[in-house]
Motif scaffolding. Sequence first.
Motif, short mmCIF file in Angstrom:
data_model
loop_
_atom_site.label_atom_id
_atom_site.label_comp_id
_atom_site.label_asym_id
_atom_site.label_seq_id
_atom_site.Cartn_x
_atom_site.Cartn_y
_atom_site.Cartn_z
N MET A 54 -9.21 -6.29 0.28
CA MET A 54 -8.77 -5.64 -0.02
C MET A 54 -7.41 -6.02 -0.51
N THR A 55 -6.69 -5.46 -1.07
CA THR A 55 -5.07 -5.95 -1.79
C THR A 55 -4.39 -5.60 -1.13
N GLN A 56 -3.38 -7.20 -0.64
CA GLN A 56 -2.84 -7.17 -0.23
C GLN A 56 -1.41 -6.70 -0.48
N TYR A 57 -0.39 -5.90 -0.08
CA TYR A 57 0.91 -5.60 -0.24
C TYR A 57 1.82 -5.14 0.28
N LYS A 58 3.33 -5.71 0.60
CA LYS A 58 4.39 -6.46 1.27
C LYS A 58 5.20 -5.16 2.16
N SER A 59 4.76 -3.94 1.32
CA SER A 59 5.53 -2.79 1.62
C SER A 59 4.89 -1.91 2.92
N THR A 60 5.15 -1.52 3.48
CA THR A 60 5.19 -0.91 4.56
C THR A 60 4.04 0.89 3.59
N LEU A 61 4.95 1.18 2.61
CA LEU A 61 4.84 2.58 2.14
C LEU A 61 3.08 1.92 1.08
N LEU A 62 3.10 1.31 0.68
CA LEU A 62 1.44 0.44 -0.21
C LEU A 62 0.15 0.24 0.77
N ARG A 63 0.49 -0.81 2.17
CA ARG A 63 -0.02 -1.02 2.67
C ARG A 63 -0.94 0.07 3.20
N LEU A 64 0.59 1.28 3.63
CA LEU A 64 -0.62 2.56 4.19
C LEU A 64 -0.95 3.50 3.83
N LEU A 65 -1.25 3.72 2.95
CA LEU A 65 -1.52 4.63 1.30
C LEU A 65 -2.96 3.42 0.46
N ASN A 66 -3.19 2.72 1.08
CA ASN A 66 -3.88 1.26 0.45
C ASN A 66 -5.18 1.39 1.94
N GLU A 67 -4.18 1.39 2.85
CA GLU A 67 -5.65 1.38 4.04
C GLU A 67 -6.14 2.92 5.05
N ARG A 68 -5.26 2.88 4.08
CA ARG A 68 -6.09 4.92 4.14
C ARG A 68 -6.92 5.80 3.02
N GLY A 69 -6.83 4.79 1.95
CA GLY A 69 -7.80 4.85 0.74
C GLY A 69 -7.19 6.06 -0.18
N TYR A 70 -5.80 6.03 0.15
CA TYR A 70 -5.06 6.97 -0.90
C TYR A 70 -5.34 6.72 -2.82
N HIS A 99 -5.59 5.63 -6.10
CA HIS A 99 -6.77 5.19 -7.20
C HIS A 99 -6.04 4.18 -8.26
N GLN A 100 -4.84 4.97 -9.28
CA GLN A 100 -4.52 4.10 -9.73
C GLN A 100 -2.97 3.86 -9.66
N LEU A 101 -1.96 2.65 -10.27
CA LEU A 101 -0.93 3.08 -9.95
C LEU A 101 -0.15 2.15 -11.19
N THR A 102 0.90 1.97 -11.60
CA THR A 102 1.21 1.63 -12.93
C THR A 102 1.87 0.76 -13.18
N ASP A 103 2.42 0.32 -12.29
CA ASP A 103 2.58 -1.13 -11.58
C ASP A 103 3.04 -1.65 -10.11
N ALA A 104 1.71 -1.71 -9.90
CA ALA A 104 1.68 -1.93 -8.37
C ALA A 104 2.85 -3.03 -7.92
N ASP A 105 3.27 -4.29 -8.41
CA ASP A 105 3.86 -5.26 -7.90
C ASP A 105 5.36 -4.62 -7.86
N ALA A 122 9.41 -1.52 -0.61
CA ALA A 122 9.68 -2.91 0.65
C ALA A 122 11.53 -3.48 1.31
N LYS A 123 11.76 -2.90 -0.55
CA LYS A 123 13.81 -2.99 -0.40
C LYS A 123 14.80 -1.80 -0.28
N HIS A 124 13.47 -0.46 -0.57
CA HIS A 124 14.38 0.70 -0.76
C HIS A 124 14.14 1.59 -0.52
#
Length: 410
Positions: free
Chosen positions: A1-17, A19-25, A32-34
Amino acid sequence: MTQYKSTLLRLLNERGYIHQLTDADGLDNLAAKHVVPGYIGFDATAPSLHIGSLVQIMMLRRLQQAGHKPIVLMGGGTTRIGDPTGRDESRKMLSDETIDANIASIRGVFEKLLKFGDGPTDAVMVNNHDWLSQLGYIEMLQEVGTHFTVNRMLTFDSVKLRLDREQPMTFLEFNYMILQGYDFHHLSKEMGVRLQMGGSDQWGNIINGIELSRRKDGQEVFGLTTPLLTTADGGKMGKTAAGAVWLNEEQLPSYDFWQYWRNCDDRDVGRFLRLFTDLPLDEIARLEALEGAKINDAKIVLANEVTRLCRGDNAARTAEQTAKDTFSGGGLGDDLPVLDIPTEGIRLGAACTAIGFTASNGEAKRKIAEGAVRLDDEPVSDPGFLIEVQAGETRKLSLGKKKHGLLRPA
């Protein structure tokens, strides 16, 4: 599973939301900052959304849970045109009054699932009719039309499928993708929105908005889509043989809403718990691992949790108690559909249709002939059987194992 540093993308990823991201990083670093204002658009074609929209609403809830700002975009303007995506024919035109009434009705579900207010992470609801109705035609062509090529628009699935099937697409509908792209540009410029989310069928429309914002404002914005949501048997989420599973109580009783989740396929339980409830992931893993008849316990948890979120605690408790009363010992639950029986009585076939178990008297006759219809838990094989209900009496009508209703004197 992809490792994200932001709470947002970790939460969405862990729960299966995701599918596609234009610029994940890029989005991960920003989140993570704003505080990231993000939006999803909903057209107002009916007084309620159905559960096919619930994954999108839950994604806005996750956005807020992760410390960001959800924007609910109601398509008061785009509803007047109609999204051609996945459609074989033009959408029926609705009056301004009907659209406004639909938006007011739909808002109630969002108020249960999101916290609205004036704070930095409080949700807000906006209506694209407020800005789209202000655009003059020449201004629209100059400001937006120059950034879209017909060549590219013809490659979009929403257009290609209609043309391939030789189904007509009006010029009005052809403009939908332009207006949706303009929505992203407007929200980015006026409200600082940096993220648009939606179902996988909206990917092309989201990309249009991202490119328009970049060309006009030089602003970096992001897009995220969810997987196409189908049930384990390949069915479309939110559709049943009896019709749409509406989120609003006025369109679908809470008992029927609860039963939809209670009767889901065993294979869907874990996925639905992750997407549609706030239960911790370790608890979901425990429930998902239940086997045999025990998986029904997990389904009851699922039904209770989703009904509680969408309809409230009382609706969930009442629906569960109704199910217990109905299925344990042949009791009569108070939350079942009710049909008032006239003094002269009603024929069995007509009662099945009148209470909503069957779509027609012909279908009712077939079900009765199959032995699927019971009156007070006793099978009845004659569609012409006259049902009479005496004063102070309540009788139970059942179709199969899952449909039950109450017959009372008018």
